[in-house]
Structures are given as C-alpha cells and as structure tokens.
Write an enzyme that holds these catalytic residues in place. Sequence first.
Site, PDB file in Angstrom:
ATOM      1  N   ASN A 127     -61.675  26.641 -20.554  1.00 17.61           N
ATOM      2  CA  ASN A 127     -62.481  26.069 -19.479  1.00 17.61           C
ATOM      3  C   ASN A 127     -63.934  26.297 -19.872  1.00 17.61           C
ATOM      4  O   ASN A 127     -64.299  27.402 -20.249  1.00 17.61           O
ATOM      5  CB  ASN A 127     -62.148  26.795 -18.164  1.00 17.61           C
ATOM      6  CG  ASN A 127     -63.083  26.432 -17.026  1.00 17.61           C
ATOM      7  OD1 ASN A 127     -63.819  25.454 -17.112  1.00 17.61           O
ATOM      8  ND2 ASN A 127     -63.045  27.203 -15.968  1.00 17.61           N
ATOM      9  N   GLY A 128     -64.761  25.241 -19.776  1.00 12.96           N
ATOM     10  CA  GLY A 128     -66.168  25.362 -20.154  1.00 12.96           C
ATOM     11  C   GLY A 128     -66.539  24.306 -21.169  1.00 12.96           C
ATOM     12  O   GLY A 128     -65.749  23.406 -21.464  1.00 12.96           O
ATOM     13  N   HIS A 135     -88.568   1.822   6.472  1.00 12.36           N
ATOM     14  CA  HIS A 135     -89.496   1.716   5.349  1.00 12.36           C
ATOM     15  C   HIS A 135     -88.778   1.235   4.093  1.00 12.36           C
ATOM     16  O   HIS A 135     -89.044   1.744   2.994  1.00 12.36           O
ATOM     17  CB  HIS A 135     -90.187   3.054   5.099  1.00 12.36           C
ATOM     18  CG  HIS A 135     -91.066   3.505   6.235  1.00 12.36           C
ATOM     19  ND1 HIS A 135     -92.168   2.779   6.647  1.00 12.36           N
ATOM     20  CD2 HIS A 135     -90.999   4.571   7.063  1.00 12.36           C
ATOM     21  CE1 HIS A 135     -92.747   3.404   7.670  1.00 12.36           C
ATOM     22  NE2 HIS A 135     -92.043   4.485   7.955  1.00 12.36           N
ATOM     23  N   TRP A 139     -60.027  19.045 -16.364  1.00 11.84           N
ATOM     24  CA  TRP A 139     -60.942  18.089 -15.740  1.00 11.84           C
ATOM     25  C   TRP A 139     -61.844  17.636 -16.874  1.00 11.84           C
ATOM     26  O   TRP A 139     -62.655  18.401 -17.382  1.00 11.84           O
ATOM     27  CB  TRP A 139     -61.734  18.772 -14.630  1.00 11.84           C
ATOM     28  CG  TRP A 139     -62.577  17.865 -13.800  1.00 11.84           C
ATOM     29  CD1 TRP A 139     -62.164  17.103 -12.748  1.00 11.84           C
ATOM     30  CD2 TRP A 139     -63.993  17.652 -13.909  1.00 11.84           C
ATOM     31  NE1 TRP A 139     -63.231  16.421 -12.211  1.00 11.84           N
ATOM     32  CE2 TRP A 139     -64.359  16.740 -12.895  1.00 11.84           C
ATOM     33  CE3 TRP A 139     -64.987  18.139 -14.764  1.00 11.84           C
ATOM     34  CZ2 TRP A 139     -65.681  16.304 -12.715  1.00 11.84           C
ATOM     35  CZ3 TRP A 139     -66.287  17.710 -14.585  1.00 11.84           C
ATOM     36  CH2 TRP A 139     -66.620  16.802 -13.577  1.00 11.84           C
ATOM     37  N   GLU A 154     -74.696  15.377   4.961  1.00 15.12           N
ATOM     38  CA  GLU A 154     -73.377  15.970   4.739  1.00 15.12           C
ATOM     39  C   GLU A 154     -72.258  15.030   5.200  1.00 15.12           C
ATOM     40  O   GLU A 154     -71.230  14.902   4.526  1.00 15.12           O
ATOM     41  CB  GLU A 154     -73.284  17.329   5.448  1.00 15.12           C
ATOM     42  CG  GLU A 154     -71.939  18.016   5.399  1.00 15.12           C
ATOM     43  CD  GLU A 154     -71.393  18.272   3.994  1.00 15.12           C
ATOM     44  OE1 GLU A 154     -72.120  18.118   3.013  1.00 15.12           O
ATOM     45  OE2 GLU A 154     -70.192  18.593   3.907  1.00 15.12           O
ATOM     46  N   CYS A 162     -61.476  22.640 -14.777  1.00 13.08           N
ATOM     47  CA  CYS A 162     -60.320  23.144 -15.508  1.00 13.08           C
ATOM     48  C   CYS A 162     -59.833  24.480 -14.935  1.00 13.08           C
ATOM     49  O   CYS A 162     -60.631  25.291 -14.496  1.00 13.08           O
ATOM     50  CB  CYS A 162     -60.682  23.373 -16.961  1.00 13.08           C
ATOM     51  SG  CYS A 162     -61.329  21.918 -17.778  1.00 13.08           S
ATOM     52  N   LYS A 190     -63.288  21.115  -7.432  1.00 15.57           N
ATOM     53  CA  LYS A 190     -63.665  22.047  -6.361  1.00 15.57           C
ATOM     54  C   LYS A 190     -64.680  23.069  -6.861  1.00 15.57           C
ATOM     55  O   LYS A 190     -65.592  23.455  -6.148  1.00 15.57           O
ATOM     56  CB  LYS A 190     -62.387  22.761  -5.893  1.00 15.57           C
ATOM     57  CG  LYS A 190     -62.604  23.742  -4.755  1.00 15.57           C
ATOM     58  CD  LYS A 190     -62.747  23.016  -3.444  1.00 15.57           C
ATOM     59  CE  LYS A 190     -62.995  23.920  -2.285  1.00 15.57           C
ATOM     60  NZ  LYS A 190     -63.579  23.176  -1.159  1.00 15.57           N
ATOM     61  N   LYS A 233     -69.271  13.539   2.820  1.00 16.39           N
ATOM     62  CA  LYS A 233     -67.839  13.657   3.105  1.00 16.39           C
ATOM     63  C   LYS A 233     -67.163  12.295   2.954  1.00 16.39           C
ATOM     64  O   LYS A 233     -66.105  12.182   2.354  1.00 16.39           O
ATOM     65  CB  LYS A 233     -67.586  14.188   4.529  1.00 16.39           C
ATOM     66  CG  LYS A 233     -67.870  15.652   4.748  1.00 16.39           C
ATOM     67  CD  LYS A 233     -66.862  16.603   4.160  1.00 16.39           C
ATOM     68  CE  LYS A 233     -67.138  17.056   2.778  1.00 16.39           C
ATOM     69  NZ  LYS A 233     -68.173  17.888   2.373  1.00 16.39           N
ATOM     70  N   GLU A 235     -66.976  11.258  -0.709  1.00 20.71           N
ATOM     71  CA  GLU A 235     -66.076  12.072  -1.525  1.00 20.71           C
ATOM     72  C   GLU A 235     -64.621  11.667  -1.391  1.00 20.71           C
ATOM     73  O   GLU A 235     -63.897  11.598  -2.386  1.00 20.71           O
ATOM     74  CB  GLU A 235     -66.182  13.554  -1.111  1.00 20.71           C
ATOM     75  CG  GLU A 235     -67.415  14.255  -1.605  1.00 20.71           C
ATOM     76  CD  GLU A 235     -67.491  15.703  -1.142  1.00 20.71           C
ATOM     77  OE1 GLU A 235     -67.867  16.559  -1.938  1.00 20.71           O
ATOM     78  OE2 GLU A 235     -67.185  15.978   0.033  1.00 20.71           O
ATOM     79  N   ARG A 267     -58.608  22.740  -7.614  1.00 21.36           N
ATOM     80  CA  ARG A 267     -59.898  22.760  -8.302  1.00 21.36           C
ATOM     81  C   ARG A 267     -60.267  21.383  -8.848  1.00 21.36           C
ATOM     82  O   ARG A 267     -61.426  21.135  -9.170  1.00 21.36           O
ATOM     83  CB  ARG A 267     -59.844  23.763  -9.463  1.00 21.36           C
ATOM     84  CG  ARG A 267     -59.676  25.178  -9.018  1.00 21.36           C
ATOM     85  CD  ARG A 267     -59.234  26.051 -10.172  1.00 21.36           C
ATOM     86  NE  ARG A 267     -60.277  26.211 -11.165  1.00 21.36           N
ATOM     87  CZ  ARG A 267     -61.115  27.232 -11.204  1.00 21.36           C
ATOM     88  NH1 ARG A 267     -61.032  28.177 -10.301  1.00 21.36           N
ATOM     89  NH2 ARG A 267     -62.018  27.335 -12.148  1.00 21.36           N
TER      90      ARG A 267
HETATM   91  C1  G6P Z   1     -68.466  20.659  -6.219  1.00 22.49           C
HETATM   92  C2  G6P Z   1     -67.596  20.398  -5.020  1.00 22.49           C
HETATM   93  C3  G6P Z   1     -68.445  20.251  -3.774  1.00 22.49           C
HETATM   94  C4  G6P Z   1     -69.330  21.480  -3.620  1.00 22.49           C
HETATM   95  C5  G6P Z   1     -70.196  21.707  -4.854  1.00 22.49           C
HETATM   96  C6  G6P Z   1     -70.917  23.043  -4.802  1.00 22.49           C
HETATM   97  O1  G6P Z   1     -69.170  19.515  -6.558  1.00 22.49           O
HETATM   98  O2  G6P Z   1     -66.817  19.245  -5.206  1.00 22.49           O
HETATM   99  O3  G6P Z   1     -67.602  20.147  -2.654  1.00 22.49           O
HETATM  100  O4  G6P Z   1     -70.130  21.320  -2.493  1.00 22.49           O
HETATM  101  O5  G6P Z   1     -69.370  21.733  -6.016  1.00 22.49           O
HETATM  102  O6  G6P Z   1     -69.948  24.056  -4.867  1.00 22.49           O
HETATM  103  P1  G6P Z   1     -70.135  25.537  -4.379  1.00 22.49           P
HETATM  104  O7  G6P Z   1     -68.842  26.193  -4.696  1.00 22.49           O
HETATM  105  O8  G6P Z   1     -71.281  26.103  -5.183  1.00 22.49           O
HETATM  106  O9  G6P Z   1     -70.450  25.513  -2.944  1.00 22.49           O
END
Ligand code: G6P
Length: 603
Positions: free
Chosen positions: A100-101, A503, A74, A480, A2, A598, A484, A487, A27
Amino acid sequence: MCGIVGVIGRQDATQVLLGGLEKLEYRGYDSAGLYVNDQHGHDHLIRRVGRISALEAAVMPDIQGVMGIGHTRWATNGRPTEANAHPQVSSDERFYLVHNGVITNAQALADRFLQNVTLASDTDTEVLVQLVAVFARQGLDTPAAFKKALSLCEGSYACCLVDRLDPLHLYAAKAKSPLLIGQGDGFYVVASDALAMLDRTDQFLELEDGEVVTLTADSCRIETLAGQVQHRTPITVALDAADLDLGPYPYYMLKEIDEQPAVLRRLVSRYVEADSRIAVDPALLTALAAADRLYIVAAGTSYHAGLVGKPLFEQLAQVPTEVHLASEFGYHQPLLAEKPFFIFLSQSGETADSRQVLVNVKRQGFPSLTITNVATSTLAREADFALDLCAGPEIAVASTKAYTAQIAVEALLAQALGQQRGVPAAQAFDVAHQLSLAATAQEAILAEKPTVHALAGELFGDTRDAFFIGRGADYAVSLEAALKLKEISYVQAEGFAAGELKHGTIALITQGTPVVAFITDPATAAHTRSNAQEVEARGGRVLRIAAASLATPDDELVVQDVPSLLTPLVTIVVGQLLAYFTSLDRGYDVDRPRNLAKSVTVE
Ligand code: G6P
C-alpha cells in the site's frame, strides 16, 4: 485505499485472509488477491478484478494454508487488472508482495537494477518485489534483501512479503502508510487497520516508519532498516467487533446516519464534567491558549467540518482561525502567525495529505492536535495531542457521523478554550445543552425519512446536476451536502454561497434545475430567501429547509432550532438522507461508491 492483510501460524489462513479482506472492503478497492502457503510445499496465488466475492468464488476448498498475504487494491500505478493486482510476484516466483502506498522512484530503480527483468505489470509494487529477488540472487538472505530494497525506495509503503522457499517466516515493513501487527495465541496477523483482524485478536503492535518486522507463528522481531532491534509493547484496541454488524440496515451509511444523535450524546458524557467544565488535557488547553491563530487542516468532509469549526473558535474562544485543504497547504504554506497552533481533523487519521502537513509543521516546531475517529492512527500518534471522536467505526465510504462528531468536538474544544481565556461568549454557551438539543433535532429529521425520500425522488430522480445554497454555516453545510450527493449518486452537485450565485453561476439554472436552500440564520434568512426566488424566477426547483423559528409556508422541511453555530449538525442530516435515497433509488452500491476510498493514504 489499498488494504493489506497477512497471517502466520493459523491452519485456517485462507479464511483469516478472506475475512480480513472483507473487513477492509470499506476502504475502497477495485481488485483483490491472496497468496497462501501450507508450509508443506503447496502454495497458491489468486487475483481477481472487482469484488472480494469474485476472489472468494475463485478460492477452491483445497486452497488452504498456514500462512499468507492478501490485498485489496485501489489503483494508483496502472489500471485495475489481474496482472496489476497484488500479491505481485518476482519473475523467479520466489517472492510474493502486497503493498500500500506509492514508490515514487520505481522507474529509476527499475532502470538501474532490473534491466534484465521483464516486468509483468505496470505497478511500482512489482519493482519492489523484483528488487528483493535480484538482491537475493546476489547472495543476500531474505531479510537483508528486503531491507536493501526498502532502503532504496522513496515515497510511501506498507508491505508484507513472503519467501516461498521459507514459509516459516513472514516479513512486513512500513514507511508513511499504515500497518499494524496483531498478536494472537500461537499466531500473528498483519493488517492495514485493526478492524480487519479484530475478530482474531485485540492485541496490536504499532510500527514506526522505517521499521521491518520478521514474524513466525510465535515470534515477532522488529528492527530498523539499519538493523537496530526495537522493543514494542502491544496495545489493546478497544473496539467492539459488534460495531461492525449491519444489523437490520441495508447499508452502513444509513446505520451511521441514524447513529448520529447517540454519538453527540456520547461526546457530551465523554467530554463534559458534572460542573460543566470540558474534560480535556490541561496541557492541550495551555498550548491552545498560547496560540495567536489556529490553523485547521483537513481534506474532504473533514475540511467541511473545519469550515463549521472556524466561527466556533472565533466566537467562543476569540481566536482567529483559518481552515486549509491539506493537499494545498502542504506545498503552499501561507505566511503564518507568530504563534500558530495546528488542528488536524481526520476521520481515519491516515490521510496522507494531512500527514504531510503534520510532518512539516512538526519540523518547524509548531504544536499540533489531531481530532480523529481512530485513536491508534498515524495522525493521532504523531501530533502533540489527540482527541477522540468516539463515533464508533465508520464503514460507509461517505462520511456522516464522523462529520457531525468533528463539529461537536470542535464546539466542545472551542468552549473549553473560551473558558480558559475567560471569553464571556464561552461562559454563556452551554455546549452540553446545545449538543443535546442538536441530538433531539437530528432525531426529528430521522423520523421524517419518508418525506425526505419523496423529496429526493422528485428533485434528484433523474437530474444531472444540482445546487445547494446558503450563507454562513448554511454555506458550509451546502458544501458538505453537495459532496455527499456527488460521492454516492454521481450527480454533478455544487455547494454555493447563496449571495454569490447571481455573480455568474445562476447562468446554469434552467427549467427544473434542483436547488436546495438552507435557511437557519436569522441574520441572513431574508437574503437567502431572495436568492431562492431569483432561482425560481429562472425556472429552478427550490427545496427550502428552514429553522423552525424562521419557517414560512414555502418551506418544505423544517428543522428544530439550535444555535446558528451548530445548525450544520442538524441540516446536514437532511443532506445525508437526500444523498442516501438518491443513490438507493438509482440502484448504486451506497456504501462503496465508484472510484472512492475511505482512507486515502497517497498524496
Ligand atoms: C477520502 C474520503 C472522504 C474523506 C477524506 C478525508 O477522500 O473518501 O470521505 O472526507 O478522505 O479523510 P479523513 O479520514 O482525513 O477525514
């Protein structure tokens, strides 16, 4: 997650709010709304499911105001519907609130105080605004009613409140969730992050948890919930609003992928002195050198950067290092070493899971460092030390340049610590030179976009699942690269230790299953190649990405050599581009993938 905006004292309040909401889009959100009041008896509440553009379309030209609040939601409590969107409004239509929260005791509060109120939404936010109205009806003035309601809330909140009977005041408050007050010439703004209002002001007041703010067009009063007035000096947020421009790029993610070599070079010039010493706070190095074990705590992509950091700290600084998921560490703290030092990696500096751990370890008296891209963030402020990623704003939800910047800062810090501790490996490792090599190697991959695009189409064009395999740093980068792809293209992707595939998980390999193998470490290259052949023997389609010095004719992509500790800086660029082109070809919104946020400010 949010996003909140608020404004008082601007004739163009509607445009200020809409502009701010647009800048908070990155965000992540699924509905949006705003409330404006012209201070002459006219006000408007508009909420829409979906994009800000839907909200903008609903805002007719006559909807103008001098003050107001706005929100991108969100969904946490309740589905993304118009009724659940913010601003939430009290039944008497006097109070409007964006939040937000998560208020964890919302149900208990509703049961206790709101038996006679019919709730119109499923949100905890509505409980809070209805509480304010109940206490106001009992005779409290608005600030007192707001403070009383907030003092009953458990959990987290950043919120902004309007009393439509008194539109000359705007109220805001914060506990655990981020919120900043921006100071302008004859106006104030409120925002979840400075980016939202950077085109209006660069002067921001940071709020502490448990503070309440009363704003007019030209005054700002900060006090605690107990009523103690607080004095705060504004800070200048030195961000270039031009950093937010897309320029010729179709998506921020591509722009941010392309910026990575420049970020590495910026970090070298920011942190490396002419005599090759690393310029970090000596007190930080002293505190690090006193530790017998480092604990890297992070989430998501930052956690993956932490995995790359572990061997850097262990080899260059000779300090045992553990890497933990913040959400797990928070409630299952392992047995700690005698002298632990905590390193929080966080792009946003706001991740609630990480912050929960920070609060806990501070309570236990352990020293901490936050490595973040947002110098004004909560984690940066609350840790004992902070280091800046200097990556410039990262707008695409999928993190790219922050990941490589995190690895680079870990390398710089590991070398600094190794130098401080007199470790020979650190004396020999010329981190500035190695990072420059990595930047050049990144550029070489970026010049191969058409090749990577074609491979993305062939491997992932219509697949449902995919694997990324490697050993050591290649394993870390596999995790990673898979994240990606998941996501932004929604392919079921898994990063796997190459030697572990046989395994069990190899049972999932069938005709054509795409498998990307990273091969950059001379110590394990032969083994990973064997694992790739095992996949091919079962019909899998393997794309091999190898370091130049290890390359064979089977390798479809070859990356320039960098030390094996730093290869993720280079190989991940391939992973990022594979994900980007897959998402693009599938027609998805690359920068704003479904369900993701985000900055995740709830646990
Ligand atoms: C969210 C984002 C990810 C990010 C993670 C940790 O889930 O979508 O892309 O890696 O938070 O965020 P930070 O800001 O702590 O790196």
